[in-house]
Scaffold this active site. Structure first.
Site, short mmCIF file in Angstrom:
data_model
loop_
_atom_site.label_atom_id
_atom_site.label_comp_id
_atom_site.label_asym_id
_atom_site.label_seq_id
_atom_site.Cartn_x
_atom_site.Cartn_y
_atom_site.Cartn_z
N TYR A 97 8.13 -4.54 -0.94
CA TYR A 97 8.57 -3.94 0.30
C TYR A 97 8.48 -4.93 1.47
O TYR A 97 9.23 -4.85 2.43
CB TYR A 97 7.67 -2.74 0.65
N GLY A 98 7.51 -5.84 1.36
CA GLY A 98 7.10 -6.64 2.52
C GLY A 98 8.13 -7.56 3.11
O GLY A 98 8.00 -8.02 4.25
N THR A 150 2.58 -2.17 4.57
CA THR A 150 3.94 -2.37 5.06
C THR A 150 4.53 -1.05 5.57
O THR A 150 5.08 -0.98 6.68
CB THR A 150 4.82 -2.95 3.93
N GLU A 193 2.08 -8.39 -9.14
CA GLU A 193 2.97 -7.57 -9.97
C GLU A 193 3.32 -8.28 -11.29
O GLU A 193 3.68 -7.63 -12.26
CB GLU A 193 4.26 -7.24 -9.20
N CYS A 228 -2.70 -5.89 3.01
CA CYS A 228 -1.77 -5.41 1.99
C CYS A 228 -2.64 -4.91 0.84
O CYS A 228 -3.56 -5.60 0.41
CB CYS A 228 -0.87 -6.54 1.53
N THR A 229 -2.32 -3.72 0.35
CA THR A 229 -3.19 -3.11 -0.67
C THR A 229 -3.13 -3.83 -2.02
O THR A 229 -3.97 -3.58 -2.88
CB THR A 229 -2.83 -1.62 -0.86
N HIS A 230 -2.15 -4.70 -2.20
CA HIS A 230 -2.14 -5.49 -3.44
C HIS A 230 -3.25 -6.54 -3.45
O HIS A 230 -3.70 -6.96 -4.51
CB HIS A 230 -0.80 -6.24 -3.59
N CYS A 245 -0.21 1.56 1.61
CA CYS A 245 0.71 0.43 1.73
C CYS A 245 0.71 -0.03 3.19
O CYS A 245 1.10 0.75 4.08
CB CYS A 245 2.11 0.88 1.32
N ASP A 299 2.71 3.59 -2.97
CA ASP A 299 2.80 2.17 -2.60
C ASP A 299 4.08 1.63 -3.25
O ASP A 299 4.72 2.32 -4.04
CB ASP A 299 1.57 1.41 -3.10
N SER A 300 4.40 0.38 -2.95
CA SER A 300 5.57 -0.23 -3.57
C SER A 300 5.34 -0.53 -5.05
O SER A 300 6.29 -0.75 -5.79
CB SER A 300 5.90 -1.54 -2.85
N1 DGL Z 1 1.06 -3.09 -1.10
C1 DGL Z 1 1.96 -2.99 -0.02
C2 DGL Z 1 1.33 -3.32 1.29
O1 DGL Z 1 0.18 -2.93 1.45
C3 DGL Z 1 3.36 -3.50 -0.23
C4 DGL Z 1 3.53 -4.90 -0.62
C5 DGL Z 1 4.97 -5.25 -0.91
O2 DGL Z 1 5.60 -4.53 -1.68
O3 DGL Z 1 5.45 -6.25 -0.37
O4 DGL Z 1 1.89 -3.88 2.19
#
Ligand code: DGL
Length: 268
Positions: free
Chosen positions: A42-43, A75, A151, A185-187, A73, A10-11
């Protein structure tokens, strides 16, 4: 039986939502995790850059001799699904398992999707849901501030800034009457209690990291690739080890500092 590790990336911290579930359901699996903390988020990035990052992240995991890759992730899963299909080992993104889970969970046919701007713009979840059932009503909202909040460690259930941000982003979805919300988004599951507070207890939250881990576990079982007697986890990041470890500890409930190493992802 196959003792090689499962590779997850993931990012940043978000993919830990898949790691947590994998460790719970398959405690004997070895896991190698890469969080691209030096290049998160990443998004908000372009498709070309995201595809370059995806290739590098995968190359790193392949150098660790993994038997399967989870792009934990949303994204990456939305912008580079073709890359995931040609890595030489079984690989999956989060879209398919998550959309399946949401379609099974909804009772009123109204599903909300939240994700990064790149994910929502790609329409990936919407398309997958329409394939499953064209009668579903889908409501989408990108929530770009959630990733930097996570983060930065603004993850406490009572964090006022995260709560205010969630209220701003989610009020429209709440009013649309969705009974199921994809945290695409996994975050986002890391702040799921705040999201749930805003959406109301009647809304089922779908955790894309968790659903993808469940999918991977089934695939490994069916193909006879499960490990036995392992359970080691190694974490790699592309920036400060300490920042990642501190927030990971809150989420995973254990200290992982000694298992985290920093790598130069540009070499891959
Ligand atoms: N956790 C990632 C996702 O599921 C990336 C989020 C990011 O870095 O913007 O999209």
């Amino acid at each position: 039986m196959d003792a090689r590790p499962i590779g997850v990336f993931d990012s940043g911290l978000g993919g830990l939502t898949a790691v947590k579930e994998l460790s719970r359901i398959l405690p004997e699996e070895n896991i190698v995790y890469f969080g691209d903390t030096g290049r998160v988020p990443y998004g908000s990035r372009s498709r070309e850059i995201l595809r370059k990052y995806t290739r590098q992240d995968i190359n790193f995991l392949l150098s660790q001799n993994v038997k399967m890759i989870l792009a934990a992730c949303g994204t990456v899963s939305s912008t580079a699904p073709d890359i995931l299909q040609s890595v030489g080992v079984p690989a999956t993104g989060v879209i398919f398992p998550t959309a399946q889970a949401a379609a099974s969970a909804t009772r009123n046919g109204k599903i909300g999707i939240i994700g990064t701007t790149a994910t929502i713009r790609s329409g990936s979840y919407r398309r997958e849901l329409e394939k499953i059932d064209p009668a579903l009503s889908v409501y989408e909202k990108d929530c770009p501030l959630f990733v930097p909040l996570v983060e930065s460690g603004f993850v406490d259930d009572n964090d006022e800034i995260t709560l205010l941000t969630a209220q701003r982003y989610l009020s429209g979805l709440r009013e649309s009457g969705v009974d199921t919300l994809i945290m695409g988004c996994t975050h986002y599951p890391i702040i799921s209690r705040i999201i749930s507070k805003v959406m109301g207890g009647g809304v089922t939250l779908i955790d894309s990291g968790r659903e993808t881990a469940l999918w991977a576990a089934r695939a490994l079982r069916e193909s006879g690739l499960l490990a036995e007697g392992g359970g080691e986890r190694s974490f790699f990041v592309s920036d400060y080890v300490e920042n990642f470890s501190q927030i990971a500890e809150i989420f995973l409930g254990c200290n992982i500092l000694s298992d985290v190493q920093r790598i130069d992802i540009e070499k891959y």
